[in-house]
Design a protein around this motif. Structure first.
Motif, short mmCIF file in Angstrom:
data_model
loop_
_atom_site.label_atom_id
_atom_site.label_comp_id
_atom_site.label_asym_id
_atom_site.label_seq_id
_atom_site.Cartn_x
_atom_site.Cartn_y
_atom_site.Cartn_z
N ASN A 53 -1.38 26.17 8.32
CA ASN A 53 -1.27 26.21 9.63
C ASN A 53 -1.36 24.92 10.45
O ASN A 53 -0.53 24.58 11.40
N LYS A 54 -2.52 24.34 10.05
CA LYS A 54 -2.88 22.94 10.72
C LYS A 54 -1.79 22.07 10.69
O LYS A 54 -1.51 21.32 11.66
N GLN A 55 -1.15 21.85 9.52
CA GLN A 55 -0.20 20.92 9.13
C GLN A 55 1.18 21.29 9.66
O GLN A 55 1.91 20.43 10.08
N LEU A 56 1.27 22.54 9.81
CA LEU A 56 2.67 22.95 10.54
C LEU A 56 2.52 22.73 11.80
O LEU A 56 3.59 22.04 12.60
N GLN A 57 1.30 22.81 12.74
CA GLN A 57 1.09 22.36 13.87
C GLN A 57 1.17 20.83 14.17
O GLN A 57 2.02 20.16 14.97
N GLU A 58 0.85 20.11 12.97
CA GLU A 58 0.83 18.46 13.23
C GLU A 58 2.43 18.32 13.00
O GLU A 58 2.91 17.26 13.58
N VAL A 59 3.14 18.83 11.95
CA VAL A 59 4.60 18.57 11.84
C VAL A 59 5.50 18.85 13.11
O VAL A 59 6.25 18.00 13.58
N ALA A 60 5.09 20.01 13.77
CA ALA A 60 5.54 20.34 14.98
C ALA A 60 5.28 19.23 16.20
O ALA A 60 6.29 18.89 16.80
N ARG A 61 4.09 18.80 16.10
CA ARG A 61 3.72 17.66 17.12
C ARG A 61 4.53 16.53 16.81
O ARG A 61 5.07 15.75 17.81
N VAL A 62 4.56 16.15 15.78
CA VAL A 62 5.32 14.90 15.44
C VAL A 62 6.63 15.05 15.81
O VAL A 62 7.46 14.21 16.09
N LYS A 63 7.19 16.27 15.35
CA LYS A 63 8.80 16.40 15.57
C LYS A 63 9.00 16.48 17.04
O LYS A 63 9.87 15.79 17.58
N ALA A 64 7.90 17.00 17.83
CA ALA A 64 8.16 16.91 19.48
C ALA A 64 8.32 15.38 19.85
O ALA A 64 8.98 14.97 20.62
N SER A 65 7.26 14.49 19.10
CA SER A 65 7.15 13.03 19.55
C SER A 65 8.31 12.49 19.05
O SER A 65 8.86 11.69 20.17
N ALA A 66 9.01 12.99 18.04
CA ALA A 66 10.20 12.12 17.71
C ALA A 66 11.46 12.56 18.48
O ALA A 66 12.15 11.88 18.96
N ALA A 67 11.29 14.04 18.96
CA ALA A 67 12.40 14.51 19.90
C ALA A 67 12.19 13.73 21.26
O ALA A 67 13.38 13.67 21.88
N ARG A 68 11.02 13.59 21.62
CA ARG A 68 10.84 12.85 23.38
C ARG A 68 11.22 11.39 22.86
O ARG A 68 12.06 10.82 23.83
#
Length: 675
Positions: free
Chosen positions: A443-458
């Motif tokens: 779950n922690k890694q899922l949040q990390e992937v989501a964070r990086v994806k959001a950063s990449a999207a930005r």
């Protein structure tokens, strides 16, 4: 360009003033600089780039930090920040057949909460390398105010920043060039900057500027100011766009690493039965629902069984009762007919003459006798007259209940089977303690992937926004120029100049396309030859192509099938990236230094020997290798020694966290005590 000397004063881990003589000798182009991890090899590479490019330098330790913050952190921690730090680089450049000697000094210090930076450029534009006695001559350097103030533009003429990234690189990080997307941007930049295609484009741009200058007059200065402002805005937005692309590339690399980590955790979680564990509540709820459904079905079956449905077991008896009812009904109907016939027969006899009665009477009696036989039954149950109707109703009800019972039985069987399956799944659900830690980590890694994806999207959104801004500003600039052209071209001489300038621009465009095609073909050959020289697996790649529109790199095997760079090992991708840079340098024929940090990081022994024997001695007229003792070890040093002009070792004092420079390498008498 050849580097002559670099001096660092209170820079990073380098305490005090540390200098390295970087001059090379004929047939000995290599300067070997050794240092353990954390001793300051990468800091030395950063110092060269920082001296030349200042805030535009692509230093490894800067990241997203502000330039002023980065400079503050570069001051040695044990040094007084108000006295500051400095980096100084001396180098020579051949210009129009003559050699110019440069010394560039960049220094900075804190002053209260602010930071002040100074850049000084010294030049000897008539430098002669060797004096009458054959010894190196000291340059006669003079401070140049013009160069000091306009250094950012002048250094682009000497060594463009994009080209510098091909000369100064990290051997491990250079592996990313094997990625088709990353390689395309580098190839495009190199072809345009290093191979002279950009010069043709600049000539076309200069001709366009000449045209536009002819269209301007003193009376429309306000329009000129507007055009210049838009040009400056366009340049600034393009710079922001370049930085946004770099940020996006960084996010992509980070996302790939995060997704690989998540994939590994997902596999572990699945192997531990995590999927069933997460569905436990759902499975229990589903089991409860199926159990309730099965109970309802069984209740419905009981209700059916409480009705006439059990009569199905007596179906043969019911058929016999039906037959008996029909027989009794026929007998009753026959008895009624006999009574009617007796009255009718008497009436007929009364009508007949006396002599005919006897014969008719016999026949009528015979008929009644025959009919009376049908009224006699062996068994008479005296069933009600509506027995057949009741039996028909019973048959209809039994048929309906039988169909309904069959449906309920099928549904109950399916529900029971589903209930068994759910019970088996629930039996396989692991205990919470077995998967709790894996679940939390996943779950922690899922949040990390989501964070990086959001950063990449930005980052992508930022690129889209800046791209629209570039297009908008460029369109506005073109409209301003077009409007100005339409209204302000007056003189015949100006028109003639514009006409022939346009012709020249067309010729240059065609020449640029032809030049690009030629360079691309030469580059394909040079990169492929370089790769084959360095590779251990000679048959892995037999052909290499570069697209002239998108500058994408494509590999092919002996059968002509495309080879995905992802199939290559980390070491092979590093060799491919090095071959790409080597091929560019070969085609360009430029006399640029090569500074390579961590040159042999991920390579096996044979590939290392190939680099040492075939690449380093020929990479450039000057090659700076920043290596650990495990990369270029005693064995490789022996193979490389004939090409080495100078050696240094970076010695780190763990007690004071400072680095000093001593001459010599670990195995040739320089710093054996630190190996």
């Amino acid at each position: 360009m050849l580097l002559r000397k670099i001096t660092l004063e209170e820079f990073g881990a380098y305490r005090g003033k540390q200098s390295l003589d970087l001059t090379v000798k004929r047939n000995k182009p290599i300067i070997l600089i050794g240092g353990l991890n954390g001793c300051g090899k990468t800091t030395l590479l950063d110092a060269i780039q920082l001296t030349l490019y200042g805030p535009r330098a692509r230093c490894s330790g800067r990241g997203n930090k502000a330039y002023e913050t980065y400079l503050r952190e570069c001051i040695n921690r044990q040094h007084d920040a108000t006295r500051g730090s400095s980096v100084e680089l001396e180098f020579t450049v051949n210009v129009d057949g003559g050699e110019h000697y440069y010394k560039v000094t960049r220094s900075w210090h804190t002053s209260g909460k602010s930071l002040k930076e100074f850049l000084s450029v010294f030049l000897d534009d008539e430098y002669v390398g060797n004096g009458a006695n054959g010894r190196p001559r000291q340059p006669s350097l003079k401070y140049s105010k013009v160069l000091s103030e306009g250094w950012a533009d002048h250094v682009e003429d000497l060594l463009p920043l994009e080209v510098a990234s091909l000369s100064f690189f990290d051997g491990e990080k250079i592996e990313s060039l094997a990625d088709p997307e990353r390689a395309s941007s580098v190839i495009e930049s190199a072809v345009h900057s290093l191979l002279g295609v950009s010069t043709v484009q600049q000539l076309r741009t200069d001709l366009l500027a000449l045209q536009r200058r002819q269209k301007l007059s003193d009376e429309e200065q306000h329009i000129l100011d507007k055009v210049r402002a838009q040009e400056h805005e366009l340049a600034a937005v393009k710079q922001e766009l370049e930085e946004a692309f770099q940020t996006r590339d960084d996010r992509k690399l980070e996302l790939r690493a995060s997704e690989r980590r998540l994939g590994s955790l997902e596999d572990k979680f699945a192997d531990a039965g995590g999927g069933l564990f997460e569905r436990r509540v759902e499975l229990e709820r589903e089991r409860k629902s199926v159990a309730e459904q099965l109970a309802e079905l069984r209740s419905s079956l009981k209700q059916l069984a409480a009705g006439p449905l059990p009569l199905l077991m007596m179906s043969s008896h019911l058929k016999e009762v039906g037959k008996q009812a029909r027989r009794e009904q026929s007998a009753a109907e026959a008895g009624h007919v006999l009574d009617v016939l007796e009255e009718r027969d008497q009436w007929l006899l009364d009508l007949l003459p006396e002599d005919a009665r006897q014969a008719v009477t016999e026949k009528l009696e015979a008929d009644r006798t025959r009919r009376s036989k049908s009224t006699s039954l062996k068994v008479d149950l005296a069933l009600p007259h509506d027995t057949l109707t009741q039996l028909s109703v019973v048959d209809e009800v039994l048929g309906r209940d039988k169909t309904r019972a069959a449906e309920l039985l099928d549904q109950a069987a399916a529900a029971a089977e589903e209930l068994d399956q759910l019970d088996r799944q629930l039996a396989g659900v692991p205990e919470q303690s077995d998967v709790e830690a894996l679940q939390a980590e996943r779950n922690k890694q899922l949040q990390e992937v989501a964070r990086v994806k959001a950063s990449a999207a930005r980052a992508n959104e930022r690129i889209s926004e800046l791209t629209r801004r570039v297009e908008h500003v460029a369109a506005s600039l073109k409209r301003a120029h077009d409007e100005f052209v339409r209204t302000k071209v007056k003189a015949e001489e100006v028109e003639r100049l514009i006409k022939y300038s346009e012709k020249a621009r067309g010729t240059l465009e065609r020449f640029g396309e032809a030049l690009l095609q030629r360079h691309i073909k030469n580059l394909e050959v040079a990169v492929l030859v370089s790769f084959k020289e360095l590779m251990r697996k000679q048959g892995l790649v037999e052909d290499l192509r570069i697209d002239t529109d998108k500058f994408t790199l494509t590999l092919a095997d002996a059968n002509g099938e495309a080879v995905d760079p992802g199939r290559l090992s980390a070491g092979e991708r590093q060799l491919l990236a090095i071959s790409l840079l080597w091929g560019m340098m070969k085609v360009a024929g430029s006399h640029l230094p090569s500074v390579i940090d961590t040159p042999l990081g991920r390579l096996d022994s044979l590939h290392r020997e190939h680099l040492v024997d075939r690449y380093f001695p020929q990479a450039s007229e000057q090659v700076l290798l920043l290596s650990t003792d495990e990369e270029i070890d005693e064995y490789l040093l022996g193979r490389l020694k004939k090409s080495v002009a100078r050696t240094y070792t970076l010695v780190h004092d763990d007690s004071s966290f400072t680095t000093g420079v001593v001459e010599g390498y670990w195995w040739n008498g320089g710093a054996s005590n630190v190996a």
